[in-house]
Design an enzyme around this catalytic site. Structure first.
Site, PDB file in Angstrom:
ATOM      1  N   LYS A  54       0.844  -1.210   0.000  1.00  0.00           N
ATOM      2  CA  LYS A  54       0.000   0.000   0.000  1.00  0.00           C
ATOM      3  C   LYS A  54       0.876   1.256   0.000  1.00  0.00           C
ATOM      4  O   LYS A  54       0.602   2.224  -0.700  1.00  0.00           O
ATOM      5  CB  LYS A  54      -0.933   0.004   1.221  1.00  0.00           C
ATOM      6  CG  LYS A  54      -2.086  -0.979   1.073  1.00  0.00           C
ATOM      7  CD  LYS A  54      -2.897  -1.169   2.347  1.00  0.00           C
ATOM      8  CE  LYS A  54      -3.925  -2.283   2.141  1.00  0.00           C
ATOM      9  NZ  LYS A  54      -4.578  -2.729   3.373  1.00  0.00           N
ATOM     10  N   GLN A  98      -4.910  -1.920   9.502  1.00  0.00           N
ATOM     11  CA  GLN A  98      -4.648  -3.211   8.852  1.00  0.00           C
ATOM     12  C   GLN A  98      -5.158  -4.353   9.728  1.00  0.00           C
ATOM     13  O   GLN A  98      -4.823  -4.440  10.908  1.00  0.00           O
ATOM     14  CB  GLN A  98      -3.135  -3.346   8.599  1.00  0.00           C
ATOM     15  CG  GLN A  98      -2.756  -4.553   7.784  1.00  0.00           C
ATOM     16  CD  GLN A  98      -3.294  -4.518   6.353  1.00  0.00           C
ATOM     17  OE1 GLN A  98      -3.328  -3.473   5.701  1.00  0.00           O
ATOM     18  NE2 GLN A  98      -3.755  -5.660   5.865  1.00  0.00           N
ATOM     19  N   ASP A 121     -11.587   2.619   4.337  1.00  0.00           N
ATOM     20  CA  ASP A 121     -12.014   1.222   4.231  1.00  0.00           C
ATOM     21  C   ASP A 121     -13.542   1.104   4.339  1.00  0.00           C
ATOM     22  O   ASP A 121     -14.090   0.019   4.204  1.00  0.00           O
ATOM     23  CB  ASP A 121     -11.372   0.354   5.337  1.00  0.00           C
ATOM     24  CG  ASP A 121     -10.179  -0.443   4.810  1.00  0.00           C
ATOM     25  OD1 ASP A 121      -9.993  -0.475   3.576  1.00  0.00           O
ATOM     26  OD2 ASP A 121      -9.445  -1.024   5.634  1.00  0.00           O
TER      27      ASP A 121
END
Ligand code: NAP
Length: 283
Positions: A54, A98, A121
């Site tokens: 990422k 994460q 997200d």
């Protein structure tokens, strides 16, 4: 279809085009670049790989990517404090945590602490609610990638029967919501579903988001169906999807490969969500 085989729904080229479009927008806007902060707790090796990819993806399009690494024994309060500090940081447009988190930290507590306007997200309750209500918001990247891929290949889903296997907050539930808004008739299946094979055989579009390599064989598929393989499992044969490609390709009309299908789009849409948040923060 024997001898011809299904259309392979590659996500690689589309992901590349999305990234170039974002890179030009960032370059032409100038000024402060979009900032994405990834919070990682502990040092799970698979998570480290995802986090550094990422970070690299950000750098390649001119975005400021940073990783905040917390020790595995950090408390939930410390993780929440880190998120709150990022909420206040004007250089940060997108925040994600994460997964998986260590067992003593609640993923929903962390996602609920993220400023909804930075929640790239799409896991904050406000964004989840917006998704189900059909309102504007930030939504999970993998389902956004799947919808983009279906659009790219002109696969219409209005009125079609979709079965999604897996009901996670990050894939199963949000793809069901998006498909519903696109006027598909959606069934969400999971580990308690009875007669899963028969159910799946009625699907015009089957989305497999389970994490059991090779589970979906031809017996699960309707002739001519479209199969979206979200699963990614590390096996001794390398990365494998939920779909047994060899078996499925005798029956389906189109299928996403693993790797190279949904995976590349997930990162591209994460960058896209961050740019979307950045535009709003600049405005
Ligand atoms: N391509 C990408 O970018 C991407 C992104 C995210 C995830 N993934 C991959 O997608 C897979 C799913 O991940 P996730 O986080 O969405 O899911 P998850 O939280 O691991 O949940 C798996 C889901 O599969 C269901 N399930 C498990 N065994 C089953 C069975 N035998 N029959 C029917 N359903 C079953 C579970 O049912 P219950 O709810 O009843 O337990 C659960 O809803 C993983 O392989 C993950 O690595 C890929």
């Amino acid at each position: 279809l024997d001898g011809i085989g299904p259309v392979i729904l590659s996500g690689v080229e589309l992901a590349g085009r999305i990234r170039s479009r974002l890179a030009s927008e960032i370059a032409s806007t100038g000024g402060r670049p979009p900032g994405l902060a990834v919070v990682m707790v502990g040092d799970d090796p698979a998570s480290s790989v995802y986090v550094s990819s990422k970070e690299k993806a950000c750098a390649r399009i001119g975005m400021a990517g940073s990783v905040l690494r917390l020790r595995g024994d950090s408390t939930q309060e410390e993780a929440l404090a880190a998120v709150r500090a990022l909420n206040e940081d004007p250089a940060v447009d997108g925040i994600l945590c994460q997964l998986p988190l260590p067992a003593h930290i609640s993923p929903s507590a962390v996602s609920s602490a993220i400023d909804p306007s930075k929640d790239v997200d799409g896991l904050h309750p406000e964004n989840v609610g917006r998704l189900w209500r059909g309102e504007e918001g930030l939504f999970p990247c993998t389902p956004l990638g799947i919808m983009a891929l279906l659009g790219e290949y002109r696969i219409g889903i209005e009125g079609v029967r979709v079965v999604v296997i897996g009901r996670s907050d990050i894939v199963g539930k949000p793809i069901a919501a998006m498909m519903l808004h696109a006027n598909a008739t959606v069934t969400l299946a999971h580990s308690h579903t009875r007669e899963l094979q028969n159910l799946c055989r009625e699907a015009d579009v089957l989305v497999a988001a389970v994490g059991r390599p090779g589970m979906i064989t031809r017996e699960f598929l309707k002739q001519g169906s479209v199969v979206i393989d979200v699963g990614i499992s590390r096996t001794s044969d390398g990365l494998r999807g939920d779909v047994d490609f060899g078996s499925a390709s005798h029956v389906c009309s189109a299928v996403t490969p693993v790797p190279g299908g949904v995976g590349p789009l997930t990162i591209a849409l994460l960058l896209s969500n961050t740019v979307k948040a950045w535009r709003k923060h600049l405005a």
